[in-house]
Design an enzyme around this catalytic site. Structure first.
Site, PDB file in Angstrom:
ATOM      1  N   CYS A   2       0.847  -1.191   0.000  1.00 20.22           N
ATOM      2  CA  CYS A   2       0.000   0.000   0.000  1.00 20.22           C
ATOM      3  C   CYS A   2       0.884   1.243   0.000  1.00 20.22           C
ATOM      4  O   CYS A   2       2.023   1.205   0.460  1.00 20.22           O
ATOM      5  CB  CYS A   2      -0.859   0.017   1.252  1.00 20.22           C
ATOM      6  SG  CYS A   2      -1.837  -1.461   1.428  1.00 20.22           S
ATOM      7  N   ARG A  27       1.862   1.751  -8.914  1.00 21.27           N
ATOM      8  CA  ARG A  27       2.075   0.400  -8.386  1.00 21.27           C
ATOM      9  C   ARG A  27       0.792  -0.408  -8.291  1.00 21.27           C
ATOM     10  O   ARG A  27       0.818  -1.570  -7.923  1.00 21.27           O
ATOM     11  CB  ARG A  27       2.699   0.488  -6.990  1.00 21.27           C
ATOM     12  CG  ARG A  27       4.041   1.182  -7.028  1.00 21.27           C
ATOM     13  CD  ARG A  27       4.516   1.498  -5.669  1.00 21.27           C
ATOM     14  NE  ARG A  27       3.394   1.838  -4.816  1.00 21.27           N
ATOM     15  CZ  ARG A  27       3.430   1.742  -3.513  1.00 21.27           C
ATOM     16  NH1 ARG A  27       4.492   1.300  -2.933  1.00 21.27           N
ATOM     17  NH2 ARG A  27       2.381   2.081  -2.801  1.00 21.27           N
ATOM     18  N   TRP A  74      -3.877  -1.744  -1.361  1.00 15.52           N
ATOM     19  CA  TRP A  74      -3.804  -2.985  -2.127  1.00 15.52           C
ATOM     20  C   TRP A  74      -4.269  -4.041  -1.134  1.00 15.52           C
ATOM     21  O   TRP A  74      -3.575  -4.350  -0.177  1.00 15.52           O
ATOM     22  CB  TRP A  74      -2.361  -3.221  -2.596  1.00 15.52           C
ATOM     23  CG  TRP A  74      -2.079  -4.592  -3.086  1.00 15.52           C
ATOM     24  CD1 TRP A  74      -1.569  -5.636  -2.376  1.00 15.52           C
ATOM     25  CD2 TRP A  74      -2.251  -5.089  -4.418  1.00 15.52           C
ATOM     26  NE1 TRP A  74      -1.434  -6.737  -3.171  1.00 15.52           N
ATOM     27  CE2 TRP A  74      -1.844  -6.431  -4.429  1.00 15.52           C
ATOM     28  CE3 TRP A  74      -2.730  -4.506  -5.600  1.00 15.52           C
ATOM     29  CZ2 TRP A  74      -1.887  -7.217  -5.584  1.00 15.52           C
ATOM     30  CZ3 TRP A  74      -2.758  -5.296  -6.737  1.00 15.52           C
ATOM     31  CH2 TRP A  74      -2.346  -6.629  -6.724  1.00 15.52           C
ATOM     32  N   ASN A  98       0.352  -0.137   6.385  1.00 11.90           N
ATOM     33  CA  ASN A  98       0.813  -1.070   5.369  1.00 11.90           C
ATOM     34  C   ASN A  98       1.434  -2.241   6.118  1.00 11.90           C
ATOM     35  O   ASN A  98       2.281  -2.042   6.976  1.00 11.90           O
ATOM     36  CB  ASN A  98       1.860  -0.374   4.480  1.00 11.90           C
ATOM     37  CG  ASN A  98       2.479  -1.327   3.490  1.00 11.90           C
ATOM     38  OD1 ASN A  98       1.901  -2.356   3.180  1.00 11.90           O
ATOM     39  ND2 ASN A  98       3.654  -0.982   3.000  1.00 11.90           N
ATOM     40  N   GLY A  99       0.999  -3.468   5.824  1.00  5.88           N
ATOM     41  CA  GLY A  99       1.546  -4.631   6.519  1.00  5.88           C
ATOM     42  C   GLY A  99       0.430  -5.598   6.876  1.00  5.88           C
ATOM     43  O   GLY A  99      -0.701  -5.466   6.388  1.00  5.88           O
ATOM     44  N   GLU A 481      10.523 -22.737 -16.854  1.00  9.31           N
ATOM     45  CA  GLU A 481      10.302 -21.347 -16.458  1.00  9.31           C
ATOM     46  C   GLU A 481      11.478 -20.474 -16.920  1.00  9.31           C
ATOM     47  O   GLU A 481      11.291 -19.353 -17.398  1.00  9.31           O
ATOM     48  CB  GLU A 481      10.108 -21.266 -14.936  1.00  9.31           C
ATOM     49  CG  GLU A 481       9.993 -19.887 -14.344  1.00  9.31           C
ATOM     50  CD  GLU A 481       8.842 -19.035 -14.891  1.00  9.31           C
ATOM     51  OE1 GLU A 481       7.991 -19.566 -15.610  1.00  9.31           O
ATOM     52  OE2 GLU A 481       8.845 -17.825 -14.624  1.00  9.31           O
ATOM     53  N   LYS A 485      11.180 -17.347 -19.469  1.00  4.65           N
ATOM     54  CA  LYS A 485      11.689 -15.997 -19.159  1.00  4.65           C
ATOM     55  C   LYS A 485      12.594 -15.523 -20.296  1.00  4.65           C
ATOM     56  O   LYS A 485      12.529 -14.374 -20.725  1.00  4.65           O
ATOM     57  CB  LYS A 485      12.506 -15.986 -17.852  1.00  4.65           C
ATOM     58  CG  LYS A 485      11.745 -16.121 -16.573  1.00  4.65           C
ATOM     59  CD  LYS A 485      10.972 -14.898 -16.138  1.00  4.65           C
ATOM     60  CE  LYS A 485       9.593 -14.902 -16.695  1.00  4.65           C
ATOM     61  NZ  LYS A 485       8.559 -15.560 -15.935  1.00  4.65           N
ATOM     62  N   GLU A 488      10.468 -14.637 -23.446  1.00  2.00           N
ATOM     63  CA  GLU A 488       9.665 -13.419 -23.252  1.00  2.00           C
ATOM     64  C   GLU A 488      10.507 -12.155 -23.338  1.00  2.00           C
ATOM     65  O   GLU A 488      10.092 -11.171 -23.926  1.00  2.00           O
ATOM     66  CB  GLU A 488       9.051 -13.411 -21.843  1.00  2.00           C
ATOM     67  CG  GLU A 488       7.900 -14.337 -21.628  1.00  2.00           C
ATOM     68  CD  GLU A 488       7.277 -14.097 -20.252  1.00  2.00           C
ATOM     69  OE1 GLU A 488       7.950 -14.403 -19.246  1.00  2.00           O
ATOM     70  OE2 GLU A 488       6.141 -13.622 -20.183  1.00  2.00           O
ATOM     71  N   HIS A 504      16.825 -38.821 -26.312  1.00  2.00           N
ATOM     72  CA  HIS A 504      15.764 -39.324 -27.191  1.00  2.00           C
ATOM     73  C   HIS A 504      15.443 -38.342 -28.314  1.00  2.00           C
ATOM     74  O   HIS A 504      14.363 -38.393 -28.893  1.00  2.00           O
ATOM     75  CB  HIS A 504      14.512 -39.630 -26.362  1.00  2.00           C
ATOM     76  CG  HIS A 504      14.761 -40.681 -25.329  1.00  2.00           C
ATOM     77  ND1 HIS A 504      14.900 -42.013 -25.629  1.00  2.00           N
ATOM     78  CD2 HIS A 504      14.973 -40.579 -23.990  1.00  2.00           C
ATOM     79  CE1 HIS A 504      15.140 -42.693 -24.520  1.00  2.00           C
ATOM     80  NE2 HIS A 504      15.209 -41.843 -23.515  1.00  2.00           N
ATOM     81  N   LYS A 603       0.271  -7.917 -19.305  1.00  3.34           N
ATOM     82  CA  LYS A 603       0.408  -8.413 -17.929  1.00  3.34           C
ATOM     83  C   LYS A 603      -0.773  -9.296 -17.554  1.00  3.34           C
ATOM     84  O   LYS A 603      -0.617 -10.274 -16.830  1.00  3.34           O
ATOM     85  CB  LYS A 603       0.514  -7.221 -16.969  1.00  3.34           C
ATOM     86  CG  LYS A 603       0.767  -7.596 -15.526  1.00  3.34           C
ATOM     87  CD  LYS A 603       2.167  -8.163 -15.325  1.00  3.34           C
ATOM     88  CE  LYS A 603       2.364  -8.815 -13.994  1.00  3.34           C
ATOM     89  NZ  LYS A 603       3.504  -9.748 -13.982  1.00  3.34           N
TER      90      LYS A 603
HETATM   91  O1  M6R Z   1      -2.017 -13.836 -14.081  1.00  2.04           O
HETATM   92  P1  M6R Z   1      -1.711 -15.267 -14.426  1.00  2.04           P
HETATM   93  O2  M6R Z   1      -0.775 -15.908 -13.460  1.00  2.04           O
HETATM   94  O3  M6R Z   1      -2.936 -16.091 -14.640  1.00  2.04           O
HETATM   95  O4  M6R Z   1      -0.963 -15.179 -15.825  1.00  2.04           O
HETATM   96  C1  M6R Z   1      -0.577 -16.324 -16.502  1.00  2.04           C
HETATM   97  C2  M6R Z   1       0.393 -16.018 -17.602  1.00  2.04           C
HETATM   98  O5  M6R Z   1      -0.191 -15.146 -18.544  1.00  2.04           O
HETATM   99  C3  M6R Z   1       1.684 -15.378 -17.073  1.00  2.04           C
HETATM  100  O6  M6R Z   1       2.285 -16.199 -16.121  1.00  2.04           O
HETATM  101  C4  M6R Z   1       2.682 -15.133 -18.224  1.00  2.04           C
HETATM  102  O7  M6R Z   1       3.128 -16.330 -18.745  1.00  2.04           O
HETATM  103  C5  M6R Z   1       3.825 -14.245 -17.716  1.00  2.04           C
HETATM  104  N1  M6R Z   1       4.108 -13.225 -18.662  1.00  2.04           N
HETATM  105  C6  M6R Z   1       5.049 -15.019 -17.439  1.00  2.04           C
HETATM  106  O8  M6R Z   1       6.155 -14.227 -17.167  1.00  2.04           O
END
Ligand code: M6R
Length: 608
Positions: A2, A27, A74, A98-99, A481, A485, A488, A504, A603
């Protein structure tokens, strides 16, 4: 987190607080409010939703005074709404916080017994009631706040105004950041430098246990033992853009570095004092997931990878067969799901369209639905029977980092809890796993400190056209993962494989143009992974590895080896992923890409 701002000085407080809250809006928040001392009373305005709603409300129904506090919320306890928005006012006081107050249920029950009536669902409101009770006894502002805080357990950045002390603010900190600032005949308390950068550049950072009394011309700070202390004052040269990122060049780097703190927040109040019991929300307990005949997890992207790691946790600790599916596939797969099954939807945003569609499908099948989510009261939690909130705070970087590790910690806590309830996890093993979790923030700090060489390795990888990521068991989803990353952020192709599956097919790709990123810390499959790597080496492959400290064998055949500290196998995924996040970040940054907003990505993916 927050946003907080407090002001006392010679000017009107409201415009300063409104501007400051506007600076904190980047934020994310769900409601906002402002309170001032006016003519011997507290005047307060709050609004759900955007700051503009609050500003409109205040234009219609203005308040004025030269001492005030403001807040962007938040949600952590209680849904986003006007009544849950801060400031919370009670008696002669208004507070912003906040907390998380861990013992708020107990304190609230005790206060109710003494006749207190509450107007919100928040943990914060109890602090205002406690302060008023103490003030009734002591009639001294700062003493009342100090005594009230002795009763609470948890984290707080707290700023308080009192109708009887119209030129004073009391500010206190424990485990949540709070900064004081001094201008000419005015002082400020704030969660973020950004909020008051327009008025001063002199900042004093409170330490845990500190409490301060601010008047327009003076700031007096007392430590946890009530001794007057001087905290160093720093002059900040940042511009507003740098201050929003707290000096980091990108939100993503800030969010990577703050993971130890976010894990602490996720764990707060959830492991009980006996160090073996786990405290979940009543709504989660009432689902009795321990009786489920199977667990079905659905999610997308990074959240899906968290689900893949969690499968190991649920099967190992709770011995419940667990299946993990990508939401966009699951929704059209005519899946088999019954009221005996537990259904877990994982989503940072709580708004992902495919995951939400699966939740509705699970609802029709009559399964018990648990959401693992970061955003309070978002669509997926509202459609679920219960939610385990990850408490990562708003994640601004599009590439998910802290949301992922807090999801893993949440899922691990849940798996341990189910293991204990089903008696499939012996007490000593549960203690060991929970000890590993409690030490995780320190282990993460240690791992981040070992990542100094990553830019050097990144430099060598800039011209690669493709990467292969390898891992086994829980570390295969971590390899996935890492590859996600990289894709992306750098727009370079990357693929993850279980290390043992390489022979394989993908082994045909190995040559000196394909960097192989391997996750190989000391664990039950270490020797096996080492053999796979010998095969890579024999074919001229370039190996970049993540190994345990003191490792020799994998490190010797690697061009670069990044280490994690010695730790329980259960938490290795949470440490290894830090190096992979940083590797992707540095390569992307060196390539000149927009790290916080990579091309073509959003996002929150609210469309199919
Ligand atoms: O908000 P969500 O966790 O449901 O989002 C899922 C994916 O869209 C999200 O994890 C996406 O793959 C990210 N950009 C990964 O860095």
């Amino acid at each position: 987190m927050c946003g907080i701002i407090g002001y006392t000085g010679y000017r009107e407080a409201v415009p300063i607080i409104q501007t400051g809250l506007g600076r904190l809006a980047y934020r994310g928040y769900d409601s906002a409010g402002i309170a001032v001392c006016a003519n011997g009373e507290i005047a307060c305005r709050r609004a759900h939703g955007k700051l503009e709603n609050l500003i409109d409300k205040m234009a219609r129904d203005p308040i004025a005074g030269s001492t005030g506090i403001g807040h962007t919320r938040w949600a952590t306890h209680g849904r986003p709404s006007e009544s849950n928005a801060h400031p919370h006012c009670y008696g002669r006081f208004a507070i912003v916080h906040n907390g998380i107050i861990e013992n708020f249920m107990q304190l609230r029950a005790e206060l109710k017994e003494r006749g207190h009536v509450f107007s919100s669902e928040t943990d914060t409101e109890i602090i205002a009631h406690l302060i008023q009770e103490e003030y009734d006894k002591k009639r001294d502002f700062i003493t009342a706040v100090r005594c009230a805080l002795h009763l609470v357990r948890g984290s707080y950045a707290l700023v308080v105004i009192c109708a009887d002390a119209p030129e004073q603010i009391v500010a206190a900190r424990n485990q949540s950041p709070l900064i004081l600032a001094k201008g000419e005949n005015e002082t400020f308390a704030t969660s973020d430098i950004t909020a008051v950068l327009a008025y001063t550049r002199q900042f004093t950072f409170l330490e845990d246990g500190d409490i301060a009394l601010l008047t327009p011309n003076e700031i007096a700070i007392y430590d946890a033992h009530n001794r007057p202390v001087q905290r160093p004052t720093k002059t900040v040269q940042w511009d507003v853009a740098a201050a929003e990122k707290q000096g980091y060049p990108h939100y993503m780097l800030k969010e990577i570095e703050e993971q130890p703190q976010k894990i602490t927040d996720t764990l707060r109040g959830r492991i009980l004092e006996d160090e073996v019991s786990i405290n979940l929300d009543d709504a989660i307990d009432e689902l009795h997931l321990e009786n489920a005949s199977s667990i079905q997890i659905v999610a997308c992207g990074t959240s899906y990878h968290a689900g893949l790691v969690a499968k190991f946790y649920f099967e190992k600790f709770a011995r419940i067969p667990t299946r993990v599916d990508v939401a966009s596939e699951y929704r059209y797969a005519d899946p088999i799901l019954s009221p005996c099954d537990a259904f877990i939807a994982i989503s940072q945003s709580g708004e992902t369209a495919d995951t939400y569609a699966c939740v509705k499908l699970a609802r029709r099948a009559g399964a018990k639905i648990l959401a693992i989510c970061n955003v309070i009261d978002s669509t997926i939690p509202r459609a679920s029977d219960a939610t385990f909130y990850t408490r990562a705070d708003p994640e601004i970087g599009v590439a998910s980092t802290k949301a992922f590790t807090t999801q893993l910690v949440s899922l691990l806590l849940l798996a341990i809890h189910l293991g204990r309830t089903r008696a499939t996890l012996p007490e000593d093993e549960a203690r060991r796993a929970l000890h590993a979790l409690r030490t995780l923030p320190k282990l993460m700090e240690d791992t981040l400190a070992r990542a100094q060489d990553i830019p050097k390795a990144a430099q060598k990888l800039l011209r690669a056209n493709s990467f292969l990521y390898l891992g086994r068991n829980t570390l295969y989803p971590i390899a996935s993962e890492g590859a996600l990353k990289l894709k992306e952020l750098t727009y370079i192709h990357a693929e993850a494989y279980p290390a043992g599956e390489m022979k394989h097919g993908p082994i045909a790709l190995i040559d000196d143009r394909l960097p192989v990123i391997v996750i190989a810390p000391q664990n039950a499959t270490y020797e096996k992974t080492l053999s796979n790597l010998q095969e890579v080496k024999a074919r001229g492959g370039r190996i970049f590895s993540i190994v345990s400290q003191g490792d020799d064998a994998v490190a010797r055949i690697s061009e670069h080896a990044f280490t994690i500290p010695t730790c329980d196998e259960t938490v290795q995924p949470l440490l290894c992923v830090l190096h992979l996040q940083l590797l992707a970040y540095h390569i992307a940054n060196m390539l000149g890409n927009d790290v916080d907003q990579p091309r073509n990505l959003a996002k929150s993916v609210t469309v199919e």
